[in-house]
Design a protein around this motif. Sequence first.
Motif, PDB file in Angstrom:
ATOM      1  N   CYS A 170     -11.716   4.509  13.129  1.00  0.00           N
ATOM      2  CA  CYS A 170     -12.434   3.883  12.022  1.00  0.00           C
ATOM      3  C   CYS A 170     -11.489   3.602  10.859  1.00  0.00           C
ATOM      4  O   CYS A 170     -10.502   4.309  10.660  1.00  0.00           O
ATOM      5  CB  CYS A 170     -13.531   4.807  11.497  1.00  0.00           C
ATOM      6  N   GLY A 171     -11.840   2.599  10.093  1.00  0.00           N
ATOM      7  CA  GLY A 171     -11.221   2.453   8.793  1.00  0.00           C
ATOM      8  C   GLY A 171     -11.858   3.426   7.819  1.00  0.00           C
ATOM      9  O   GLY A 171     -12.920   3.993   8.091  1.00  0.00           O
ATOM     10  N   LEU A 172     -11.222   3.625   6.688  1.00  0.00           N
ATOM     11  CA  LEU A 172     -11.774   4.487   5.649  1.00  0.00           C
ATOM     12  C   LEU A 172     -12.708   3.715   4.731  1.00  0.00           C
ATOM     13  O   LEU A 172     -13.782   4.198   4.361  1.00  0.00           O
ATOM     14  CB  LEU A 172     -10.642   5.109   4.829  1.00  0.00           C
ATOM     15  N   ASN A 173     -12.333   2.521   4.378  1.00  0.00           N
ATOM     16  CA  ASN A 173     -13.037   1.742   3.373  1.00  0.00           C
ATOM     17  C   ASN A 173     -14.051   0.789   4.001  1.00  0.00           C
ATOM     18  O   ASN A 173     -13.996   0.514   5.205  1.00  0.00           O
ATOM     19  CB  ASN A 173     -12.016   0.934   2.549  1.00  0.00           C
ATOM     20  N   PRO A 174     -14.981   0.254   3.206  1.00  0.00           N
ATOM     21  CA  PRO A 174     -15.917  -0.739   3.733  1.00  0.00           C
ATOM     22  C   PRO A 174     -15.166  -1.905   4.369  1.00  0.00           C
ATOM     23  O   PRO A 174     -14.135  -2.355   3.847  1.00  0.00           O
ATOM     24  CB  PRO A 174     -16.691  -1.192   2.490  1.00  0.00           C
ATOM     25  N   HIS A 175     -15.675  -2.364   5.521  1.00  0.00           N
ATOM     26  CA  HIS A 175     -15.069  -3.491   6.240  1.00  0.00           C
ATOM     27  C   HIS A 175     -13.603  -3.227   6.588  1.00  0.00           C
ATOM     28  O   HIS A 175     -12.796  -4.155   6.686  1.00  0.00           O
ATOM     29  CB  HIS A 175     -15.179  -4.788   5.429  1.00  0.00           C
ATOM     30  N   ALA A 176     -13.269  -1.926   6.773  1.00  0.00           N
ATOM     31  CA  ALA A 176     -11.880  -1.532   7.083  1.00  0.00           C
ATOM     32  C   ALA A 176     -10.906  -2.083   6.052  1.00  0.00           C
ATOM     33  O   ALA A 176      -9.769  -2.439   6.358  1.00  0.00           O
ATOM     34  CB  ALA A 176     -11.489  -1.957   8.482  1.00  0.00           C
ATOM     35  N   GLY A 177     -11.349  -2.132   4.793  1.00  0.00           N
ATOM     36  CA  GLY A 177     -10.475  -2.494   3.685  1.00  0.00           C
ATOM     37  C   GLY A 177     -10.341  -3.971   3.387  1.00  0.00           C
ATOM     38  O   GLY A 177      -9.845  -4.359   2.336  1.00  0.00           O
ATOM     39  N   GLU A 178     -10.770  -4.833   4.319  1.00  0.00           N
ATOM     40  CA  GLU A 178     -10.642  -6.293   4.132  1.00  0.00           C
ATOM     41  C   GLU A 178      -9.234  -6.691   3.673  1.00  0.00           C
ATOM     42  O   GLU A 178      -9.032  -7.262   2.598  1.00  0.00           O
ATOM     43  CB  GLU A 178     -11.696  -6.828   3.152  1.00  0.00           C
ATOM     44  N   ASP A 179      -8.268  -6.339   4.511  1.00  0.00           N
ATOM     45  CA  ASP A 179      -6.870  -6.719   4.254  1.00  0.00           C
ATOM     46  C   ASP A 179      -6.374  -6.256   2.887  1.00  0.00           C
ATOM     47  O   ASP A 179      -5.622  -6.960   2.207  1.00  0.00           O
ATOM     48  CB  ASP A 179      -6.688  -8.244   4.372  1.00  0.00           C
ATOM     49  N   GLY A 180      -6.803  -5.066   2.498  1.00  0.00           N
ATOM     50  CA  GLY A 180      -6.305  -4.478   1.256  1.00  0.00           C
ATOM     51  C   GLY A 180      -7.136  -4.763   0.031  1.00  0.00           C
ATOM     52  O   GLY A 180      -6.873  -4.187  -1.032  1.00  0.00           O
ATOM     53  N   ARG A 181      -8.141  -5.611   0.154  1.00  0.00           N
ATOM     54  CA  ARG A 181      -8.952  -5.920  -1.038  1.00  0.00           C
ATOM     55  C   ARG A 181      -9.851  -4.771  -1.436  1.00  0.00           C
ATOM     56  O   ARG A 181     -10.294  -4.700  -2.581  1.00  0.00           O
ATOM     57  CB  ARG A 181      -9.789  -7.184  -0.787  1.00  0.00           C
ATOM     58  N   MET A 182     -10.139  -3.863  -0.490  1.00  0.00           N
ATOM     59  CA  MET A 182     -11.000  -2.716  -0.784  1.00  0.00           C
ATOM     60  C   MET A 182     -10.268  -1.407  -0.545  1.00  0.00           C
ATOM     61  O   MET A 182     -10.874  -0.397  -0.205  1.00  0.00           O
ATOM     62  CB  MET A 182     -12.271  -2.761   0.067  1.00  0.00           C
ATOM     63  N   GLY A 183      -8.977  -1.392  -0.694  1.00  0.00           N
ATOM     64  CA  GLY A 183      -8.206  -0.187  -0.457  1.00  0.00           C
ATOM     65  C   GLY A 183      -7.103  -0.427   0.552  1.00  0.00           C
ATOM     66  O   GLY A 183      -7.234  -1.287   1.439  1.00  0.00           O
ATOM     67  N   ARG A 184      -6.028   0.329   0.429  1.00  0.00           N
ATOM     68  CA  ARG A 184      -4.854   0.105   1.269  1.00  0.00           C
ATOM     69  C   ARG A 184      -4.647   1.187   2.344  1.00  0.00           C
ATOM     70  O   ARG A 184      -3.650   1.165   3.053  1.00  0.00           O
ATOM     71  CB  ARG A 184      -3.598   0.014   0.406  1.00  0.00           C
ATOM     72  N   GLU A 185      -5.593   2.135   2.462  1.00  0.00           N
ATOM     73  CA  GLU A 185      -5.406   3.197   3.449  1.00  0.00           C
ATOM     74  C   GLU A 185      -5.276   2.644   4.863  1.00  0.00           C
ATOM     75  O   GLU A 185      -4.496   3.159   5.681  1.00  0.00           O
ATOM     76  CB  GLU A 185      -6.558   4.202   3.378  1.00  0.00           C
ATOM     77  N   GLU A 186      -6.022   1.610   5.181  1.00  0.00           N
ATOM     78  CA  GLU A 186      -5.929   1.004   6.512  1.00  0.00           C
ATOM     79  C   GLU A 186      -4.537   0.428   6.758  1.00  0.00           C
ATOM     80  O   GLU A 186      -3.981   0.581   7.854  1.00  0.00           O
ATOM     81  CB  GLU A 186      -6.985  -0.095   6.673  1.00  0.00           C
ATOM     82  N   ILE A 187      -3.972  -0.220   5.763  1.00  0.00           N
ATOM     83  CA  ILE A 187      -2.662  -0.861   5.897  1.00  0.00           C
ATOM     84  C   ILE A 187      -1.525   0.161   5.881  1.00  0.00           C
ATOM     85  O   ILE A 187      -0.595   0.096   6.699  1.00  0.00           O
ATOM     86  CB  ILE A 187      -2.461  -1.897   4.771  1.00  0.00           C
ATOM     87  N   ASP A 188      -1.632   1.119   4.955  1.00  0.00           N
ATOM     88  CA  ASP A 188      -0.503   2.043   4.733  1.00  0.00           C
ATOM     89  C   ASP A 188      -0.528   3.273   5.627  1.00  0.00           C
ATOM     90  O   ASP A 188       0.532   3.874   5.872  1.00  0.00           O
ATOM     91  CB  ASP A 188      -0.496   2.494   3.267  1.00  0.00           C
ATOM     92  N   ILE A 189      -1.703   3.670   6.104  1.00  0.00           N
ATOM     93  CA  ILE A 189      -1.808   4.938   6.845  1.00  0.00           C
ATOM     94  C   ILE A 189      -2.373   4.755   8.246  1.00  0.00           C
ATOM     95  O   ILE A 189      -1.760   5.159   9.241  1.00  0.00           O
ATOM     96  CB  ILE A 189      -2.697   5.945   6.059  1.00  0.00           C
ATOM     97  N   ILE A 190      -3.559   4.158   8.332  1.00  0.00           N
ATOM     98  CA  ILE A 190      -4.271   4.150   9.614  1.00  0.00           C
ATOM     99  C   ILE A 190      -3.628   3.208  10.624  1.00  0.00           C
ATOM    100  O   ILE A 190      -3.392   3.589  11.784  1.00  0.00           O
ATOM    101  CB  ILE A 190      -5.763   3.808   9.399  1.00  0.00           C
TER     102      ILE A 190
END
Length: 300
Positions: A170-190
């Motif tokens: 899973c992503g952490l943020n809504p919509h798995a972060g939407e390419d960083g618009r809702m958080g960068r945890e998906e890009i930087d960590i997951i």
Amino acid sequence: MPDIPPLAVSLGDPAGIGPEVIATASARREELGLPPFRVIGEPGGAVPGEPTRASAQTAYEALTEAIALVRRGECSGVVTGPVSKAQIAQVAPGFIGQTELFADACGLPHTASVMMLAGPSLRTVPMTVHCALADVPGRLSQELIVNRSRIVARALQRDFGIENPRLALCGLNPHAGEDGRMGREEIDIIAPAIAQLRAEGIDATGPHPADTLFAAHKRASYDVAIAMYHDQALVPLKTLDFDEGVNVTLGLPIVRTSPDHGTAFDIAGKGIARPDAMIAAIRMAGDIAARRLVPKTRAS
């Protein structure tokens, strides 16, 4: 099922629903085809719905005795009845939880064990467990996700007979972060963690938006969902499999399962507690113990 030693079923807090759901499982053992098991602990003078230091002591002693029986080879695994962490902490200072107690008994760090929730419809693992939601982003790391996902993949192979387990993260943020618009945890960590797992030969995918991952057609595409925090994992599991959810400890040499519910002091002794989760936990512990005794190479 091969001829294996009986399971040890620890009573849990005798003021909770543990004794009654275990008694029901015992009475129906042959009818349901459950593996043999020994119940560890005596209810004594416990009053349903009224936990005390004495009932907590009983729960703690039953738990430690069950672990000792497995370590001596007299039992093949442990099914733990529900306990109150707060009550046990009064009689065993430093007690964090049953999962941590098992890791300690095996001489392993707490990070060596992973909690998986499993039901007929879903398996899911939270990367972070009992912490404030605000603390989750700071606790997530590529190393944490990779290490725990490795444990999950190995356990699905060894204990569940899945030759090539599929992990959906899973992503952490809504919509798995939407390419960083809702958080960068998906890009930087997951995403880097997923890339590392895939490089090691583990079939890991994601980050997936959590709001769609648990739909029926999505669940058919993976063997376990790796969630980033407690409720992201447990809400769908309890929605889908509330009465049959099992808590499985992965990564330890001791087989351990537990019904995925608490002591339910409020309904203890009223004859309305459902035994389904305890029955499922006993069945799953027996299956895992049998697989460890006679490893299977064919996926199931």
